[in-house]
Design an enzyme around this catalytic site. Structure first.
Site, PDB file in Angstrom:
ATOM      1  N   HIS A 126       0.842  -1.190   0.000  1.00 42.72           N
ATOM      2  CA  HIS A 126       0.000   0.000   0.000  1.00 42.72           C
ATOM      3  C   HIS A 126       0.883   1.248   0.000  1.00 42.72           C
ATOM      4  CE1 HIS A 126      -3.677  -2.294   0.740  1.00 42.72           C
ATOM      5  NE2 HIS A 126      -2.957  -3.012   1.591  1.00 42.72           N
ATOM      6  N   CYS A 136      -0.718   2.230  -4.233  1.00 39.17           N
ATOM      7  CA  CYS A 136      -1.534   3.403  -4.532  1.00 39.17           C
ATOM      8  C   CYS A 136      -0.654   4.649  -4.526  1.00 39.17           C
ATOM      9  CB  CYS A 136      -2.641   3.551  -3.496  1.00 39.17           C
ATOM     10  SG  CYS A 136      -3.912   2.269  -3.580  1.00 39.17           S
TER      11      CYS A 136
END
Length: 544
Positions: A219, A266
């Site tokens: 992430h 992300c």
């Protein structure tokens, strides 16, 4: 975790500190003919999965698949270093213990993968030490340091074990004797000197003629990628600033001729946008722009999770099937970009490197035919929702934003049936009941995060308007790194003061809100937006 004490976070948003300046060096994707790599030198590979938990199964499967690719293309294990929490294959929720599958109908990619750093040794500090070849910083850590523990453990008496108090500190030699990923604090009666390993974990020992390939899956948010912590769900952060310093150190010490970095996360473009220089022989490829989410692919009903990430699956599948000695990195990027529907693949740094063949960084040995999948799981694992791929105007299948994977998976599992396997009914029932409870917790946590950050946004909206001498119009906060019309992969760079404000805000989340979750990481960009809109957060604390 439930968000708490938003007022504390609001106060911390206004604190400023110095941080490394980021030079604006925007780049654009470029495709070209394949060139030969520099003469001499070897290929070194660092593979990192920066998450933990079964919901993040895909990151560990991605990294294990990457290992299979470079291993089968001739890169020896002696020049491959892996870092993964290593809890997905053994998870109670994994119906195929000890195996990981990265694509529908695919083989077990977990088999044979060396585990150099696992559990709580997977940290930003250790990652940077491995990358820069800092053995001293890895003394007593990693599998290389554990090799002397077997004999020691056999001599540790039960009495001595009973005198040891367990602590959640980084691994030492005795970790192998006691609980995994924990290091005991010895009592005065224990002879620590004879038990602590003098060895260090493995590092990238590249030289001035060598090529280095780094792949990271996890992430992320503006300016950082996440790592697991002792809390499992609360990530620590590898900042773009620290990564750029590591590149500079390696360059100055002659630790590589050229380097290629692939990042699945992300807003992963923000790790390089206006930060990575184009004159240090590093090419970076990100799964997403600095302001969008990356996406998960291949939801599998039987596994009860997503098997991979779209960008990662596409470059790995391309590497499995293409002739890497003939395909340029630029061509692979072009192929992967065309197949990755929901995020934009970006390139940064020295784009001339993309003209070289993929084999220059993933190995040049022609791979043997892949081992076929085991008969029993092959049928089950093939029943997956396909990866989003563009075929003209037709999009095949669907995926999920990485921010929403946990919610998506729990909703699916809460309504789960036996998935075509009658013998698994008991397991599916257990999983379904756990998922129902976890879904309620996830929904509450998301609502709490939405509420807290909505209040922050509204409060900072008022302050930003006042600081700018009027009311702010249009959408607020403004987007960090607003994209340029000619290239969505680049945008404005925050100032030193704005980065410092952002760093303080991130610390505030850790201190007052229990840290970020996979979902609430999406609000990290809101904090940076606020710092950029408010001139670095220098307003009076009385505002709140």
């Amino acid at each position: 975790p439930t968000m708490a004490n938003p007022r504390g976070l609001l106060l911390l948003l206004l604190a400023a500190a110095t941080v490394l300046a980021s030079d604006a060096l925007p780049t654009r994707p470029a495709m070209g003919a394949a060139l030969e790599p520099p003469a001499g030198g070897e290929v070194w590979v660092l593979l990192v999965a920066g998450s933990s938990g079964y919901m993040n199964y895909r990151h560990q499967a991605d990294v294990c698949h990457a290992y299979q690719v470079v291993h089968e293309h001739g890169v020896p294990d002696s020049r491959i270093v892996t870092m993964l929490f290593d809890d997905a294959a053994s998870s109670v929720f994994n119906p195929f213990k000890g195996r990981l599958f990265n694509e529908p109908g695919g083989r077990d990619v977990y088999a044979g993968v060396p585990k150099d750093y696992v559990g709580r040794s997977v940290t930003p500090k250790n990652f940077l030490a491995v990358l820069t070849g800092n053995k001293q910083g890895l003394r007593g850590k990693g599998s290389g340091a554990w090799s002397v523990c077997a004999g020691v453990c056999g001599r540790v008496s039960r009495a001595r074990r009973g005198a040891v108090s367990m602590g959640l500190v980084p691994c030492g030699c005795l970790a192998g004797c006691f609980l995994p990923h924990r290091s005991p604090k010895l009592t005065p009666s224990a002879n620590a000197a004879t038990l602590v390993s003098p060895l260090a974990g493995r590092v990238i020992e590249s030289g001035p003629l060598d090529r280095v390939f780094v792949y990271f899956a996890d992430h992320g948010a503006p300016g950082f990628v996440a790592f697991p912590t002792k809390y499992y769900v609360v990530p620590t952060q590898l900042k773009a600033e620290a990564l750029m310093k590591a590149f500079a150190k390696m360059r100055a010490e002659g630790r590589y001729a050229e380097m290629v970095v692939y990042v699945e996360a992300c807003e992963s473009g923000s790790m390089f946008n206006n930060v990575l220089r184009s004159d240090i022989n590093v090419l970076a490829v990100s799964a997403a722009t600095p302001f969008e989410s990356s996406w998960a692919c291949y939801y599998n009903n039987t596994l009860g999770t997503y098997q991979g990430d779209c960008f990662s699956n596409h470059w790995l599948e391309n590497s499995d099937t293409a002739t890497l000695e003939q395909e340029s990195i630029a061509k692979q990027i072009e192929v992967v970009s065309s197949e990755t529907e929901n995020s934009t693949v970006c390139t940064y740094g020295d784009l001339a490197i993309s003209q070289q063949t993929v084999s220059a960084f993933l190995g040049s040995k022609m791979p043997s035919p892949p081992t076929p999948p085991n008969p029993s799981p092959s049928t089950l694992v093939s029943a997956s929702h396909k990866s989003p791929k563009k075929h003209g105007n037709h999009i095949e299948g669907s995926g999920a934003s990485s921010r929403d994977v946990t919610l998506d998976v729990l909703r699916r599992l809460s309504e789960d049936d036996v998935g075509g396997v009658a013998s698994a009914a008991g397991f599916v029932h257990f999983r379904r009941e756990v998922a129902k409870h976890a879904l309620q917790q996830e929904e509450r946590a998301r609502e709490a995060a939405d509420m807290v950050f909505d209040k922050i946004s509204k409060a900072l909206h008022v302050q930003a308007a006042s600081a700018q001498g009027g009311t702010s119009g249009g959408e607020w906060p403004p987007h960090p790194f607003p994209p340029k019309p000619e290239n969505t992969c680049t945008g404005k760079a925050p100032t030193e003061k704005e980065w410092a404000c952002y760093d303080r805000a991130l610390l505030g989340v850790d201190k007052w809100c229990g840290g970020f979750t996979d979902y609430s990481l999406k609000y990290a960009s809101r904090l940076l937006q606020a710092c950029m809109a408010g001139g670095g957060g220098g307003a009076s604390l009385k505002t709140f």
